[in-house]
Scaffold this motif. Structure first.
Motif, short mmCIF file in Angstrom:
data_model
loop_
_atom_site.label_atom_id
_atom_site.label_comp_id
_atom_site.label_asym_id
_atom_site.label_seq_id
_atom_site.Cartn_x
_atom_site.Cartn_y
_atom_site.Cartn_z
N GLY A 487 0.81 -1.21 0.00
CA GLY A 487 0.00 0.00 0.00
C GLY A 487 0.84 1.25 0.00
N LYS A 488 1.94 1.26 0.76
CA LYS A 488 2.83 2.42 0.75
C LYS A 488 3.45 2.63 -0.63
CE LYS A 488 4.03 1.78 5.63
NZ LYS A 488 5.13 1.46 6.59
N VAL A 489 3.83 1.53 -1.27
CA VAL A 489 4.43 1.63 -2.61
C VAL A 489 3.42 2.18 -3.61
CG1 VAL A 489 5.37 0.28 -4.52
CG2 VAL A 489 6.11 -0.18 -2.17
N VAL A 490 2.18 1.70 -3.55
CA VAL A 490 1.15 2.18 -4.46
C VAL A 490 0.87 3.66 -4.22
CG1 VAL A 490 -1.28 1.95 -5.10
CG2 VAL A 490 0.10 -0.09 -4.73
N ASN A 491 0.86 4.11 -2.98
CA ASN A 491 0.63 5.53 -2.68
C ASN A 491 1.77 6.38 -3.23
OD1 ASN A 491 -1.77 4.99 -1.36
ND2 ASN A 491 -0.79 4.77 0.64
N GLN A 492 3.01 5.91 -3.10
CA GLN A 492 4.14 6.65 -3.65
C GLN A 492 4.03 6.76 -5.17
OE1 GLN A 492 7.76 4.85 -2.30
NE2 GLN A 492 7.33 5.22 -0.13
N GLU A 501 8.65 1.85 -12.07
CA GLU A 501 8.99 0.44 -11.94
C GLU A 501 10.02 0.15 -10.85
OE1 GLU A 501 10.04 -1.14 -15.69
OE2 GLU A 501 8.05 -0.87 -16.58
N PRO A 502 11.03 1.01 -10.66
CA PRO A 502 12.00 0.71 -9.59
C PRO A 502 11.36 0.61 -8.20
CG PRO A 502 12.91 2.34 -11.08
CD PRO A 502 11.49 2.13 -11.49
N ILE A 503 10.30 1.38 -7.94
CA ILE A 503 9.64 1.30 -6.63
C ILE A 503 9.03 -0.08 -6.43
CG2 ILE A 503 7.76 2.22 -5.24
CD1 ILE A 503 8.21 4.91 -6.43
N TYR A 504 8.34 -0.58 -7.47
CA TYR A 504 7.73 -1.91 -7.36
C TYR A 504 8.80 -3.00 -7.32
CZ TYR A 504 3.20 0.24 -8.33
OH TYR A 504 2.06 1.00 -8.26
N GLU A 505 9.88 -2.81 -8.09
CA GLU A 505 10.94 -3.81 -8.06
C GLU A 505 11.59 -3.90 -6.69
OE1 GLU A 505 13.60 -2.76 -11.15
OE2 GLU A 505 12.26 -3.38 -12.79
N SER A 506 11.75 -2.76 -6.03
CA SER A 506 12.33 -2.78 -4.69
C SER A 506 11.41 -3.49 -3.70
CB SER A 506 12.61 -1.35 -4.22
OG SER A 506 11.39 -0.63 -4.11
N PHE A 507 10.10 -3.33 -3.89
CA PHE A 507 9.16 -4.01 -3.00
C PHE A 507 9.24 -5.52 -3.19
CE2 PHE A 507 4.94 -6.05 -2.89
CZ PHE A 507 4.71 -6.01 -1.51
N PHE A 508 9.19 -5.99 -4.44
CA PHE A 508 9.22 -7.43 -4.69
C PHE A 508 10.58 -8.03 -4.32
CE2 PHE A 508 5.65 -6.28 -7.53
CZ PHE A 508 4.71 -7.19 -7.07
N SER A 509 11.63 -7.23 -4.37
CA SER A 509 12.95 -7.75 -4.01
C SER A 509 13.05 -8.04 -2.51
CB SER A 509 14.04 -6.76 -4.41
OG SER A 509 13.89 -5.53 -3.70
N LYS A 510 12.21 -7.38 -1.68
CA LYS A 510 12.22 -7.65 -0.25
C LYS A 510 11.73 -9.06 0.07
CE LYS A 510 11.44 -2.81 1.02
NZ LYS A 510 10.51 -1.87 1.70
#
Length: 818
Positions: A487-492, A501-510
């Motif tokens: 949710g934080k990533v989607v808000n950003q 795309e880098p924001i979502y990639e960082s999320f999935f990399s966690k």
């Protein structure tokens, strides 16, 4: 959850006595051999079992053999409390005999001679109402009306109720078995029953109007198939669920699951007299209008590629007509809308799918398996779709595309517009034993998947947690952790108004995982599958999970409401908002992650409650049991180590808070000394000074007024001719407005005259003619235009007469009467 009793320790202790109540006794159970009693006794159902349910009226309903039994839980709890007050609980030995206070709490047996089949599932229409109960077998289906006497004082142990067989021509032995049954949540009367059979037919019955024939029938198989699909193995329906999103078409969607794991969707699936918030329909109308206008603009701006968008544009046009007809039948005086689906006789609802799931699910074992159940959680900001399989695999998918209404129309341009994508976020292996041994087969391993029918149950309070019961017990899965981060990533990404795309990639990399809790375990032992789970939520009773095994053993697990604690850092002053500080606030360590995870876990434990079959509850464990208990003890040691670390972190936090408390006490002491040193003499001096300043200010104001008046008299002591004319004009204007013949009096006269004319008009206004049914006759458009033209002509004649009368009145005023 706290109850109405003053002692919080007594809130759920009464549940420990509930498994011994006679409501769970079965005469047939004693006639079955002890080895693998659960499988031999209950059999291998084709339908996912759900033989226990609870209503909002504090009733527990269970299916024992072919009987339906009801127990008033509030009465049972009060009886337990009375026994507790009289100190009658310490001497109880439930294994030897039942105490009198338990036997005095009678259960009700519903007399249902029409139900002669093995009951596999019980479904209450609305938990807060609980007036209709669907009784499901492998092939047959019945609906009974719960008598009102059940909700009152129990006067009889057996009550006759009305039982109706639903769809007797479609749901009988020899035809397609029943896959799943649910009540439609948007039915105004709560009487619409959705029945899915394995032949991919979804029927909607209105129990009040017609129990034999469905109100609507949906074929969940695609009509048009490509050459590749013709060679693909056809699956059978195993489950379905309703959409849970309040955006776009979300509440009108139904998801269907096949045994091959294929997911299909249909929209709109709406019962007659559907009820929803009017605001939801208004948002849907705005959403459809925007998409329709956008589609038209695309066609206008790309005339060369116009044919590529004809199919989609036609679907948008049908959606626009659908919502337009819905609003034509709405009553605008209510916030809640009740409507029926517009008649689209020429078009049937399109089956969308199968969904494309990316990436491919993992293979967790070599055993053959099938899909079993599906559940839409309805989470924010993205919907989570859960699919359960018979081998213990749970697929947690993220819905990236919104399902929209689609109808079967002749293809204008060949193409596929019904395929949707799902993101497979996580593939969970519940980890229970994949095979077991039946002594009668020569100790040959038998696959667990052949008897396992996992069922998904949502939590009534929190949408980011769900439960799954199966052969090996019950698991609770919490997706809150990674869903909050998403949710934080989607808000950003939304704030940047672009797909970063880098924001979502960082999320999935966690690689954040869901939290898995084994609530109850029926292994290691002879298989005793759980055949039902329901969540009881009542402020006077409890918030707990009720489970029922195939040997009718009752198991409970207390749940708790989440108590998230805000870290001290979130309460500290923001440096950007308050850059000027008079003192430094120390940084205090946040709440340990282990403790925070426990508080958000709703009372779910890492260690399952052991649930042996009823015939083995007094036996000692075998070699497999000892090995299993070693594993459990290892997990306990791990949990104790984590709790110890959390306790050390809490001790550090407590030390910091002690120092902060000491600093605040010193600051308060300094402020108190400053106030005490501020003597009364000084306060008196300040009061006298304020009074003197006030008197001086008044003197200066009067002096300034005298000076200004003196300057005006000296500069122009005589009133000029222009000022005289100005004063005269003001008097004339005041006389014209407020005089006897002024505008104010004329306005009052006109208002009174208008009032009298309105009353005369009401008396002369003809009443609307009515037809034979008493309904007012409504004129058509052409008739109304003719009436309006005639009325306009009459108004012109009246205006001419009024003008002539006014002219005559003016001439009469000029005539002098001698």
């Amino acid at each position: 959850m706290n109850s109405d009793f003053e002692d919080s320790r007594l809130t759920t202790a009464w549940l420990e006595a509930l498994p011994y109540h006679p409501i769970f006794n079965s005469e047939r159970l004693g006639e079955t051999s002890e080895d693998f009693q659960g499988l031999k006794f209950y059999g291998q159902p084709r339908t996912k079992p759900s033989c226990i349910t609870a209503t909002g009226s504090k009733l527990l309903i269970v299916a024992i053999d072919s009987e339906i039994r009801i127990l008033n839980l509030m009465e049972f709890k009060l009886a337990w409390r009375e026994a507790y007050d009289h100190n009658q609980l310490d001497t109880l030995e439930f294994d030897d005999y039942l105490p009198e206070w338990i036997t005095n709490v009678k259960y009700i047996t519903l007399h249902t001679p029409q139900i002669k089949y093995s009951i596999r599932s019980l479904v209450v229409n609305f938990k807060e109402k609980g007036t209709l109960l669907a009784v499901v077998g492998d092939y047959e289906l019945s609906v009974l009306i719960i008598p009102k006497s059940v909700y009152s004082e129990i006067s009889s142990e057996k009550i006759t109720c009305n039982v109706y067989n639903v769809g007797p021509y479609y749901h009988v032995i020899g035809l397609s078995p029943i896959a799943k049954v649910l009540w439609h949540p948007m039915s105004e009367s709560g009487s619409h029953l959705m029945v899915l059979t394995e032949d991919m037919l979804l029927r909607m019955y209105n129990i009040v109007n017609d129990k034999n024939e469905p109100e609507q029938t949906f074929n969940c198989t695609q009509t048009a198939q490509t050459s590749n699909e013709n060679h693909r193995k056809k699956g059978k329906a195993v489950s379905f669920c309703f959409g849970q999103s309040s955006e776009a078409w979300g509440n009108f969607v139904i998801y269907v699951l096949t045994n091959l794991g294929e997911i299909y969707a249909m929209c709109p699936v709406v019962p007659n007299k559907c009820v929803c918030e009017k605001f939801f329909l208004e948002m849907l109308s705005s959403y459809i209008k925007r998409k329709y206008e956008r589609g038209e603009k695309i066609v206008e701006t790309n005339p060369n590629n116009r044919e590529d968008y004809l199919d989609i544009l036609e679907q948008y046009r049908l959606q626009f007509n659908w919502i337009k007809r819905v609003f034509m039948d709405l009553d605008n005086n209510f916030q809640t809308a009740v409507f029926s689906p517009p008649p689209f006789e020429k078009f049937r609802v399109e089956v969308q799918g199968p969904f494309n799931i990316n990436p491919e699910p993992l293979t967790i074992s070599d055993h053959s398996y099938e899909a079993s159940d599906i559940l839409m959680l309805g989470t924010e900001p993205l919907n989570v779709l859960v699919v359960a399989f018979t081998n213990g695999r749970i697929d947690i998918c993220i819905e990236t595309e919104k399902i929209e209404a689609m109808w079967q129309i002749p293809a204008i341009v060949p193409g596929e517009y019904t395929a949707h994508d799902l993101i497979l976020y996580e593939c969970i292996d519940l980890g229970y034993i994949k095979d077991y041994v039946v002594p009668s087969t020569g100790y040959e391993p038998q696959l667990t998947t052949s008897i396992n029918r996992p069922c998904l149950v949502p939590d009534p309070y929190y949408r980011d947690i769900f439960y799954i019961y199966h052969l090996a017990g019950v698991h609770g899965i919490n997706v809150k952790g990674w869903l909050d981060e998403l949710g934080k990533v989607v808000n950003q990404a939304t704030c940047k108004d672009s797909l970063d795309e880098p924001i979502y990639e960082s999320f999935f990399s966690k690689n954040l995982k869901s939290q898995i809790n084994w609530i109850a375990c029926t292994q290691p032992s002879d298989p005793d599958p759980l055949i039902g789970l329901t969540i009881m939520e009542d402020i006077q009773l409890c918030y707990a999970a009720f489970m029922l095994s195939s040997t009718y053993g009752f198991v409970f697990h207390e749940l708790s409401a989440r108590k998230p604690l805000k870290t001290y850092d979130s309460v500290l002053l923001n440096e950007e908002l308050s850059p000027k500080k008079t003192f430094d606030i120390p940084k205090i360590n946040p709440i340990p992650e282990t403790l925070t995870r426990f508080l958000d876990n709703q009372g779910l434990s890492h260690q399952p409650k052991m649930v042996p079959p009823r015939n083995q509850q007094n036996n000692r464990g075998n070699e497999i049991d000892v090995e299993f208990f070693h594993t459990v003890m290892g997990n306990f040691q791990k949990d104790v180590y984590e709790i110890k670390e959390a306790a050390m972190a809490l001790q550090k936090r407590f030390d910091f808070q002690t120092k902060e408390l000491y600093r605040q006490i010193m600051e308060i002491a300094n402020l108190r000394n400053f106030i005490e040193n501020y003597s009364e003499d000084r306060i008196q001096q300040l009061s006298e000074r304020l009074n003197s300043l006030k008197n001086r200010q008044m003197y200066l104001d009067s002096k300034a007024d005298r000076i200004i008046q003196r300057i005006m008299n000296k500069g122009d002591p005589i009133v000029s001719e222009f000022e005289k004319q100005y004063y005269d004009s003001l008097e004339e204007i005041a006389k014209a407005i407020k005089g006897d013949d002024g505008l104010k009096n004329k306005m009052i006269m006109l208002q009174s005259r208008h009032k009298y004319l309105q009353e005369d008009y009401k008396l002369l206004k003809p009443e609307l003619e009515k037809d034979s049914l008493g309904q007012p006759i409504i004129l058509s458009g052409s008739q109304l235009s003719k009436v309006e033209n005639a009325l306009n002509q009459e108004m012109d004649l009246i205006d001419n007469n009024v003008r002539l009368i006014e002219v005559v009145q003016e001439k009469l005023k000029l005539i002098k009467i001698n």
